[in-house]
Design an enzyme around this catalytic site. Structure first.
Site, PDB file in Angstrom:
ATOM      1  N   LYS A   1      41.602  21.287 -39.951  1.00 37.16           N
ATOM      2  CA  LYS A   1      41.096  22.399 -40.819  1.00 37.16           C
ATOM      3  C   LYS A   1      40.371  23.273 -40.212  1.00 37.16           C
ATOM      4  O   LYS A   1      39.185  23.229 -39.844  1.00 37.16           O
ATOM      5  CB  LYS A   1      40.619  22.013 -42.141  1.00 37.16           C
ATOM      6  CG  LYS A   1      40.627  23.111 -43.156  1.00 37.16           C
ATOM      7  CD  LYS A   1      39.627  22.988 -44.317  1.00 37.16           C
ATOM      8  CE  LYS A   1      38.276  23.364 -43.698  1.00 37.16           C
ATOM      9  NZ  LYS A   1      38.137  24.932 -43.583  1.00 37.16           N
TER      10      LYS A   1
ATOM     11  N   GLY B   1      29.742  21.284 -37.842  1.00 34.40           N
ATOM     12  CA  GLY B   1      29.371  22.521 -38.876  1.00 34.40           C
ATOM     13  C   GLY B   1      28.040  22.399 -39.253  1.00 34.40           C
ATOM     14  O   GLY B   1      27.308  21.639 -38.366  1.00 34.40           O
TER      15      GLY B   1
ATOM     16  N   GLU C   1      23.865  20.031 -43.743  1.00 32.17           N
ATOM     17  CA  GLU C   1      24.202  19.866 -45.026  1.00 32.17           C
ATOM     18  C   GLU C   1      25.597  19.268 -45.372  1.00 32.17           C
ATOM     19  O   GLU C   1      25.724  18.424 -46.353  1.00 32.17           O
ATOM     20  CB  GLU C   1      24.039  21.239 -45.639  1.00 32.17           C
ATOM     21  CG  GLU C   1      24.157  21.224 -47.220  1.00 32.17           C
ATOM     22  CD  GLU C   1      23.938  22.730 -47.739  1.00 32.17           C
ATOM     23  OE1 GLU C   1      23.833  23.655 -46.804  1.00 32.17           O
ATOM     24  OE2 GLU C   1      24.164  22.822 -48.836  1.00 32.17           O
TER      25      GLU C   1
ATOM     26  N   GLY D   1      27.674  18.000 -43.112  1.00 34.17           N
ATOM     27  CA  GLY D   1      27.668  16.720 -42.523  1.00 34.17           C
ATOM     28  C   GLY D   1      27.279  15.494 -43.342  1.00 34.17           C
ATOM     29  O   GLY D   1      27.841  14.589 -43.327  1.00 34.17           O
TER      30      GLY D   1
ATOM     31  N   GLU E   1      28.899  16.752 -35.349  1.00 36.67           N
ATOM     32  CA  GLU E   1      28.371  17.548 -34.381  1.00 36.67           C
ATOM     33  C   GLU E   1      27.654  18.726 -35.322  1.00 36.67           C
ATOM     34  O   GLU E   1      28.393  19.586 -35.826  1.00 36.67           O
ATOM     35  CB  GLU E   1      29.222  18.040 -33.437  1.00 36.67           C
ATOM     36  CG  GLU E   1      28.511  18.639 -32.135  1.00 36.67           C
ATOM     37  CD  GLU E   1      28.155  20.069 -32.377  1.00 36.67           C
ATOM     38  OE1 GLU E   1      27.273  20.643 -32.774  1.00 36.67           O
ATOM     39  OE2 GLU E   1      29.179  20.899 -31.842  1.00 36.67           O
TER      40      GLU E   1
ATOM     41  N   CYS F   1      25.626  26.379 -32.182  1.00 36.87           N
ATOM     42  CA  CYS F   1      24.711  25.226 -32.859  1.00 36.87           C
ATOM     43  C   CYS F   1      23.582  24.834 -31.631  1.00 36.87           C
ATOM     44  O   CYS F   1      22.787  24.370 -32.036  1.00 36.87           O
ATOM     45  CB  CYS F   1      25.630  24.253 -33.058  1.00 36.87           C
ATOM     46  SG  CYS F   1      26.735  23.558 -31.925  1.00 36.87           S
TER      47      CYS F   1
ATOM     48  N   GLU G   1      17.500  26.684 -38.989  1.00 36.85           N
ATOM     49  CA  GLU G   1      18.433  27.323 -37.959  1.00 36.85           C
ATOM     50  C   GLU G   1      18.855  28.592 -38.651  1.00 36.85           C
ATOM     51  O   GLU G   1      19.290  28.650 -39.576  1.00 36.85           O
ATOM     52  CB  GLU G   1      19.569  26.394 -37.904  1.00 36.85           C
ATOM     53  CG  GLU G   1      20.775  26.708 -36.896  1.00 36.85           C
ATOM     54  CD  GLU G   1      21.823  25.777 -36.777  1.00 36.85           C
ATOM     55  OE1 GLU G   1      22.086  24.985 -38.021  1.00 36.85           O
ATOM     56  OE2 GLU G   1      22.377  25.529 -36.019  1.00 36.85           O
TER      57      GLU G   1
HETATM   58  P1  ADP Z   1      28.741  26.710 -40.974  1.00 38.06           P
HETATM   59  O1  ADP Z   1      27.509  26.707 -41.400  1.00 38.06           O
HETATM   60  O2  ADP Z   1      29.027  26.520 -39.635  1.00 38.06           O
HETATM   61  O3  ADP Z   1      29.781  27.457 -41.635  1.00 38.06           O
HETATM   62  P2  ADP Z   1      29.763  24.580 -42.623  1.00 38.06           P
HETATM   63  O4  ADP Z   1      29.542  23.313 -42.538  1.00 38.06           O
HETATM   64  O5  ADP Z   1      29.562  25.383 -43.819  1.00 38.06           O
HETATM   65  O6  ADP Z   1      29.387  25.324 -41.332  1.00 38.06           O
HETATM   66  O7  ADP Z   1      31.339  24.689 -42.351  1.00 38.06           O
HETATM   67  C1  ADP Z   1      32.155  24.154 -41.176  1.00 38.06           C
HETATM   68  C2  ADP Z   1      33.434  23.833 -41.646  1.00 38.06           C
HETATM   69  O8  ADP Z   1      33.248  22.790 -42.851  1.00 38.06           O
HETATM   70  C3  ADP Z   1      34.284  24.792 -42.361  1.00 38.06           C
HETATM   71  O9  ADP Z   1      35.541  24.580 -41.762  1.00 38.06           O
HETATM   72  C4  ADP Z   1      34.149  24.568 -43.805  1.00 38.06           C
HETATM   73  O10 ADP Z   1      35.587  25.069 -44.483  1.00 38.06           O
HETATM   74  C5  ADP Z   1      34.127  23.194 -43.740  1.00 38.06           C
HETATM   75  N1  ADP Z   1      33.570  22.523 -45.136  1.00 38.06           N
HETATM   76  C6  ADP Z   1      32.480  23.342 -45.793  1.00 38.06           C
HETATM   77  N2  ADP Z   1      32.260  22.434 -46.957  1.00 38.06           N
HETATM   78  C7  ADP Z   1      32.753  21.361 -46.620  1.00 38.06           C
HETATM   79  C8  ADP Z   1      33.112  20.103 -47.468  1.00 38.06           C
HETATM   80  N3  ADP Z   1      32.338  19.756 -48.432  1.00 38.06           N
HETATM   81  N4  ADP Z   1      33.832  19.194 -47.012  1.00 38.06           N
HETATM   82  C9  ADP Z   1      34.651  19.136 -45.817  1.00 38.06           C
HETATM   83  N5  ADP Z   1      34.543  20.256 -45.323  1.00 38.06           N
HETATM   84  C10 ADP Z   1      33.541  21.434 -45.637  1.00 38.06           C
END
Ligand code: ADP
Length: 791
Positions: free
Chosen positions: A191, A243, A246, A248, A265, A299, A396
């Site tokens: 995704k 990502g 939070e 993670g 990561e 990151c 960050e």
């Molecule tokens: P960033 O701060 O880099 O935007 P996110 O962690 O919000 O990082 O997003 C990174 C990825 O995780 C994106 O593809 C986002 O759609 C996906 N994402 C966001 N929330 C969730 C969740 N609760 N479960 C799984 N994937 C998520």
């Protein structure tokens, strides 16, 4: 002549835009919207959302929001394809990966332009870094595909991998995820991030072109809800996520107890340390790369500049001068240094944090405040004199903002560098090679760049310590995340619940002050200690007779043990030879008391004299094996880029919690504790609840074997209760748990607090056969140190 001179003097960069014609045509062709890529075909577009070019604020495409049903379909396709994909010869898989690499390379220009339009990053970066590196990942892993069986014996593919990636390096992150997964025989559902799904969809078209079997790669677009559905899908075997910390943490909790393998990561607040003897001009270029590359939306961005007091003024002056030469603007212009922020919400986040910084009275320097009127831009910013407690030093920012502070001594530099909950990367600048390595070794980060920054390569692992996540991507260490050891996939053991009162071997707690004290105490900081509760419990033999008393440890005892373990951290810095000697000594002392241990095992577990002796013999042998391994589980020098030595060091986690199962109480204890301490960890061990006495007998073996105080701490009691405290404890860096399904799930869920690494198993393990490098790999984390050479 005069005229030409004048032209040369005033010469500035003219506009030099990259052509976006081909990409424009492609986007026009897909004006009706993009579907998902499932089982080798694109689905009909549905539930569309808009994708923008952040530099212009214009909509460029419409993409489908993946529903749980779409995720189901994609996972089913991946599942169906997996067996056949894994059964292909490595050579066949290798050819597919080569084809993907070649096609990505052939379309480098198209993909670079598309990436820049979708993400806002300068074309110079997508063209010179992102896309070539993505191709490099496919090439590198094409090689691994044909080597996997011989290089990873005794392992198999994990199965179906759910992969969730962020928006900062869209195609590169896709390559980091897909290439190793496929090489290792897995199939994937990926995704992409909702802001930047387009290069992933272009990559899907490449999969069709190269004839990749349907279902091997599936791409479902959508936002966090789509990601959450993928995480929740019961038939996914592994989640790989890049990502925010939070999200993670949310994923760690969501996957707890599911049996899914997990690699994370996450975020960072990486230090960029400049010593007084550094080459300041090079360091300035390093800073530009560290924090203004990709607008600081990296990151591992070197976002905290730590500079030696004596060099600070000179460095700041050079930096300010350099900032005046940074060009902010159209990302498609080949001379642009700083492009657009990915989306308005990210820009607002940067602004909000900066407002907080302003409220703290911090002063910002910008060479030029102006940014294009249209689109999401933020000017490169330097903030000096930042207190380590400031919000800007802790959070960050994920934008082009560098916060700087000074230090006086190398010790202070290291302390400041490690004063963060993250641990992704660090950059160290000094001309003194001894100091460089000393600091690199002491920094808690997965990657350290000496006199360089933001170096990446497919052959080197990348990933974090602490709340920056666990698991590596790239190199041999990354590949092992996509394999699973054959023998560890055994039957789950949901029936065994080592709980007091319920378990046949244990009777209710009793007060220690009643009657003569025959209790085996706890072992904390090299001393026998009374349990805080003041209670013990009776350990029963199979006939229900009291075989002895063990201390009933509680959370306070665990906390004391963790503190003792943390104090013993110099064990990790002892030479491997020293550690080996101590482990040999443990093995020898165990051997000297072989019959005593065998008798105890017979008496408490009901094992026959022969079986008990065999268990003690196996335990002695095992201690010898890990003594032998202590100085042989080497790191590596990765073949990355020319003029760099990339050293992969295996470092101990630090403090490990080890919860032992009921079966084979002595052998399991030795099998878990010995590899952990052989690698330099200090351990808080919880022995079998039902049969703790062979572990408590072990105190005297430890005492007579020169094991430094605090290296092994032993707390007896209810294993699952103590496991909970260990999993929650922020001072514990990793937990190994062998027990029942509930306990394993709880350990994984509770570890989300400080994102400690866990290895939890509810399987009935044949301890006689379970030993080797996997234990050492799990007892360490890899730090990659990049060192340039040449002048
Ligand atoms: P960033 O701060 O880099 O935007 P996110 O962690 O919000 O990082 O997003 C990174 C990825 O995780 C994106 O593809 C986002 O759609 C996906 N994402 C966001 N929330 C969730 C969740 N609760 N479960 C799984 N994937 C998520």
């Amino acid at each position: 002549m005069g005229v030409i001179k004048d032209i040369l003097r005033t010469m500035d960069y003219g506009p030099s835009p990259e052509s976006s014609e081909h990409v424009g045509v492609w986007l026009e062709e897909h004006k009706a919207g993009f579907g998902h890529f499932i089982n080798g075909v694109f689905t009909k577009p549905s539930d569309l959302f808009d994708v923008f070019n952040p530099a212009r604020g214009e909509r460029i495409a419409r993409v489908s929001q993946g529903s749980p049903a779409d995720i189901d379909a994609a996972v089913a396709a991946a599942r169906k394809a997996q067996g056949k994909w894994a059964a292909l010869s490595g050579f066949e898989r290798s050819k597919h990966l080569y084809a993907l690499a070649r096609h990505v390379q052939k379309r480098e220009r198209f993909l670079s332009v598309l990436e820049t339009i979708d993400n806002g990053k300068p074309i110079r970066e997508s063209r010179d870094i992102d896309i070539p590196l993505a191709a490099r990942h496919f090439y590198h892993h094409a090689g691994w595909a044909s080597l996997i069986d011989s290089e990873f014996p005794g392992t198999k593919p994990v199965g179906v991998c759910g992969q969730i990636i962020p928006w900062n390096f869209p195609l590169l992150m896709l390559a980091w995820k897909i290439a190793p997964a496929l090489a290792a025989g897995n199939t994937v559902v990926l995704k992409p991030a909702e802001f930047t799904p387009l290069t992933a969809l272009a990559f899907a078209a490449i999969c069709v072109e190269t004839g990749l079997p349907p279902g091997v790669v599936n791409i479902v677009t959508g936002d966090g809800a789509t990601g959450a559905a993928l995480v929740a899908d019961a038939s996914v075997n592994k989640i790989a996520f890049t990502g925010s910390t939070e999200v993670g943490r949310t994923i760690r909790k969501a996957t707890a107890g599911s049996g899914k393998k997990l690699s994370l990561e996450l975020g960072g607040k990486s230090p960029f340390i400049v010593f007084e003897d550094a080459d300041l001009d090079s360091a300035v270029e390093g800073v530009v790369d560290a924090i203004w590359f990709n607008q600081g939306q990296v990151c591992c961005a070197g976002s905290r500049l730590l500079v030696a007091e004596g060099a600070a003024d000179a460095l700041y002056a050079k930096l300010r001068a350099r900032m005046a030469n940074l060009r902010v603007g159209d990302p498609l212009d080949k001379s642009t240094d700083v492009g657009a922020i990915v989306a308005p919400v990210q820009l607002e986040r940067i602004r909000r944090l900066m407002r907080q910084g302003e409220e703290e009275g911090l002063e910002f320097f910008r060479a030029d405040d102006s940014v294009p009127d249209r689109g999401c831009f933020y000017p490169p910013t330097l903030v000096t004199g930042v207190d380590p407690a400031s919000v800007l030093a802790r959070e960050e920012i994920f934008g082009p903002v560098l916060v700087a502070t000074t230090f006086r001594t190398p010790d202070e530099a290291v302390a400041l560098a490690n004063n963060t909950r993250y641990g992704l990367a660090a950059s160290v600048w000094t001309e003194n090679v001894n100091r460089a390595f000393e600091v690199a070794a002491r920094i808690k980060a997965g990657v350290v760049w000496i006199n360089s920054t933001n170096m990446f390569d497919a052959a080197a692992g990348f990933g974090g310590y602490r709340e920056s996540g666990f698991g590596r991507e790239g190199g041999r260490e990354g590949l092992s995340e996509y394999r699973i050891a054959d023998e560890l996939k055994s039957k789950p053991n949901s029936s065994r619940a080592p709980r007091l009162n319920a378990s046949p071997g244990v009777s209710p707690a009793r007060n220690l002050d009643e009657g003569p004290d025959r209790t085996a105490k706890l072992y904390i900081g090299g001393k026998q200690a009374r349990p805080d509760s003041g209670y013990s419990y009776a350990v029963l033999d199979p006939a229900g007779r009291e075989a002895g008393l063990a201390g009933l440890g509680n959370r306070k005892d665990i906390r004391n043990a963790v503190e003792a373990a943390a104090k013993a951290s110099s064990w990790g810095a002892a030479t491997a030879h020293n550690r080996a000697q101590v482990l040999y000594y443990v093995a020898e002392n165990l051997a000297a008391r072989q019959s005593e241990f065998a008798q105890r095992l017979s008496a408490t577990t009901g094992a026959s004299a022969r079986a008990a002796r065999a268990q003690v013999d196996a335990s002695i042998r095992r201690a010898f094996v890990y003594a032998g391994y202590a100085d042989k589980f080497d790191g590596a020098v990765h073949a990355t880029r020319s003029r760099f030595v990339t050293i992969a060091m295996n470092e101990p986690w630090g403090v490990m919690g080890v919860i032992c199962p009921d079966e084979a109480p002595l052998l399991a204890f030795v099998s878990l504790v010995m590899p952990a301490i052989a690698m330099g960890n200090c351990v808080v061990a919880v022995p079998s609840s039902s049969h703790p006495l062979s572990a408590t007998d072990f105190y005297s073996v430890l005492e007579t074997s020169d094991v430094p105080a605090g290296v092994v701490n032993i707390v007896t009691g209810e294993a699952n209760v103590l496991a909970k405290t260990l999993a929650e404890h922020d001072g514990v860096d990793a937990v190994w748990y062998a027990g029942d399904t509930d306990g394993a799930a709880r350990v994984e869920a509770l570890s989300a607090g400080n994102l400690k690494a866990t290895w939890a198993s509810a399987a009935t393990i044949d301890w006689a056969k379970t030993e080797g490098r996997e234990f050492l790999r799990r007892a360490t984390q890899v730090k990659n140190i990049w060192t340039p050479y040449g002048e």
